[in-house]
Write an enzyme that holds these catalytic residues in place. Structure first.
Site, PDB file in Angstrom:
ATOM      1  N   ASP A 150      33.106 -46.479-118.960  1.00 35.37           N
ATOM      2  CA  ASP A 150      34.393 -46.050-118.411  1.00 35.37           C
ATOM      3  C   ASP A 150      34.275 -46.067-116.897  1.00 35.37           C
ATOM      4  OD1 ASP A 150      36.738 -44.612-117.674  1.00 35.37           O
ATOM      5  OD2 ASP A 150      36.696 -43.497-119.557  1.00 35.37           O
ATOM      6  N   ARG A 161      36.971 -45.122-114.888  1.00 35.98           N
ATOM      7  CA  ARG A 161      38.097 -44.379-114.309  1.00 35.98           C
ATOM      8  C   ARG A 161      37.632 -43.234-113.412  1.00 35.98           C
ATOM      9  NH1 ARG A 161      41.200 -43.091-119.660  1.00 35.98           N
ATOM     10  NH2 ARG A 161      39.028 -42.938-120.278  1.00 35.98           N
TER      11      ARG A 161
END
Length: 420
Positions: free
Chosen positions: A328, A330
């Protein structure tokens, strides 16, 4: 008829002394005149006091328009009647140089507070726009038909129309603050940004006097249900969801993940909360595919579904890491800034199961009450693997119980998408 081109040469600056000294930006200053305007436009390069440019993710399209002689590179927007429909703030968080580091708190009102600069010929442009609209989603009409929502003539005008206040926000990064937020030095951040963008922004490493960067990434949009003035009142129940973009599900309704169902569920909860006297908030970030992008996401789909034994919750994150190198990208550290811009100090009902989002919000000093998960009946069959994998990875479960692998649905041929 093609517009006349009046292009000016952009100087490749290597140190602060190559041109006029830019207007200083004193991040966190309460007086806008002391803080200084964000000047990222190209009409007069000597005025620029930041790295990058407005609408950074669309800068190439703007360049094409100029190259095609469809856009005058010296065009300056006429901002007449573009003022926000609602004034949001100021709030104390605007003046904390560590609380907000990724957006310009003054970005919606530059034509008012920086009028003296505009009158002197400085091309100061908004980085935030606030307007009014109505949304129409079939899931909301279904909720009305099922009796879960009522048409009250205020929060919902009729089954296919809910008024909202919405804002679009461009990223504006205060580099010293962003570096501190991520636990690295500013020089490390600047060098890495320079290298990982293929050297697109040499000023990152040559202009240490410029502290602000407008990165070439998508921004965020927020939707408010009810009175926006209530967002900063901790005694008013706030229902909120922070949602990361998923084009396949959000726009096209792909049932391979829970993204659109969770978004629709959150909007329903926001409307219900506003009708009960509270306020609802949806913040939509452009972070497609966990900020890995759709190409990577689709490659992961194929890798997971073609692996020996078929798709499985146990390999949900592993296959992403094999393709992308990380599960991930983000990194929700910057996400709470928009909440602080709105003056939010408490979210009574957070419609999310993501611990990353919850932890980032709480660490930033915002209190969170109830956490609302997506109802099981809204999870598409093809997205069950996604939910099982998240539960196994420690995502929020109402009773605190995290199932082990033997309890998971390890169905073949099922897919995943964004985090909830």
């Amino acid at each position: 008829m093609a517009q006349k081109r009046q292009s000016k040469h952009i100087k490749l600056t290597s140190h602060p002394g190559t041109g006029a000294k830019p207007i200083a930006i004193n991040w966190g200053a309460q007086d806008p005149a002391v803080r200084g305007p964000i000047i990222a436009t190209l009409t007069n390069p000597d005025h620029r006091n930041v790295i990058g440019t407005h609408s950074g993710s669309y800068a190439v399209y703007r360049a094409l328009a100029v190259a095609a002689r469809a856009l005058d590179p010296q065009h300056i927007p006429d901002l007449t009647n573009t003022a926000p429909t609602h004034l949001l703030g100021p709030h104390p968080s605007w003046f904390d140089p560590e609380r907000i580091v990724s957006i310009d708190p003054f970005g919606a009102v530059v034509q008012q507070i920086f009028r003296p600069y505009l009158d002197k010929g400085y091309d100061v442009r908004p980085t935030i726009a606030v307007t009014q609209a109505h949304i129409d989603m079939p899931e909301i009409a279904d909720a009305v038909e099922a009796g879960r929502l009522k048409v009250d003539g205020k929060i919902m005008h009729h089954a296919r129309e809910a008024p909202v206040t919405k804002a679009a926000i461009e990223p504006v990064w205060y580099l010293p603050g962003v570096a501190k937020r991520f636990g690295c030095t500013e020089s490390e951040l600047r060098r890495t940004l320079f290298e990982q963008t293929g050297g697109m922004f040499p000023e990152l490493v040559t202009r240490g006097d410029l502290d602000v960067f407008l990165p070439p990434i998508g921004g965020q949009t927020l939707y408010v249900f009810g009175d926006p003035a209530k967002l900063n009142d901790p005694s008013t129940t706030l229902t909120a969801r922070v949602h990361d973009e998923c084009n396949g599900s959000d726009v096209f309704g792909s049932d391979i993940c829970t993204c659109r169902p969770y978004l629709a569920h959150a909007i329903e909860e926001c409307i219900r909360g506003a009708q009960a006297g509270g306020v609802g908030l949806i913040v939509y970030f452009r972070k497609e595919g966990r900020a890995l992008g759709e190409v990577t996401k689709f490659l992961v789909y194929n890798a997971r579904k073609r692996q020996e034994g078929g798709d499985s919750a146990s390999q949900y994150f592993a296959r992403t890491e094999c393709v992308a190198g990380v599960q991930d990208m983000r990194f929700q550290e910057l996400m709470p800034d928009v909440l602080h811009w709105l003056g939010v100090t408490k979210i009574h009902r957070l419609v999310s199961m993501s611990n990353m989002k919850y932890d980032a919000i709480v660490r930033s000093g915002i209190e969170v009450g109830e956490r609302v998960r997506i109802p099981d009946e809204l999870i598409p069959a093809d997205a069950r693997v996604e939910m099982d994998a998240k539960m196994a990875a420690g995502y929020f479960v109402p009773d605190g119980k995290v199932p082990d692998a033997s309890e998971l649905t390890l169905a073949k041929g099922r897919g995943l998408d964004e985090a909830s």
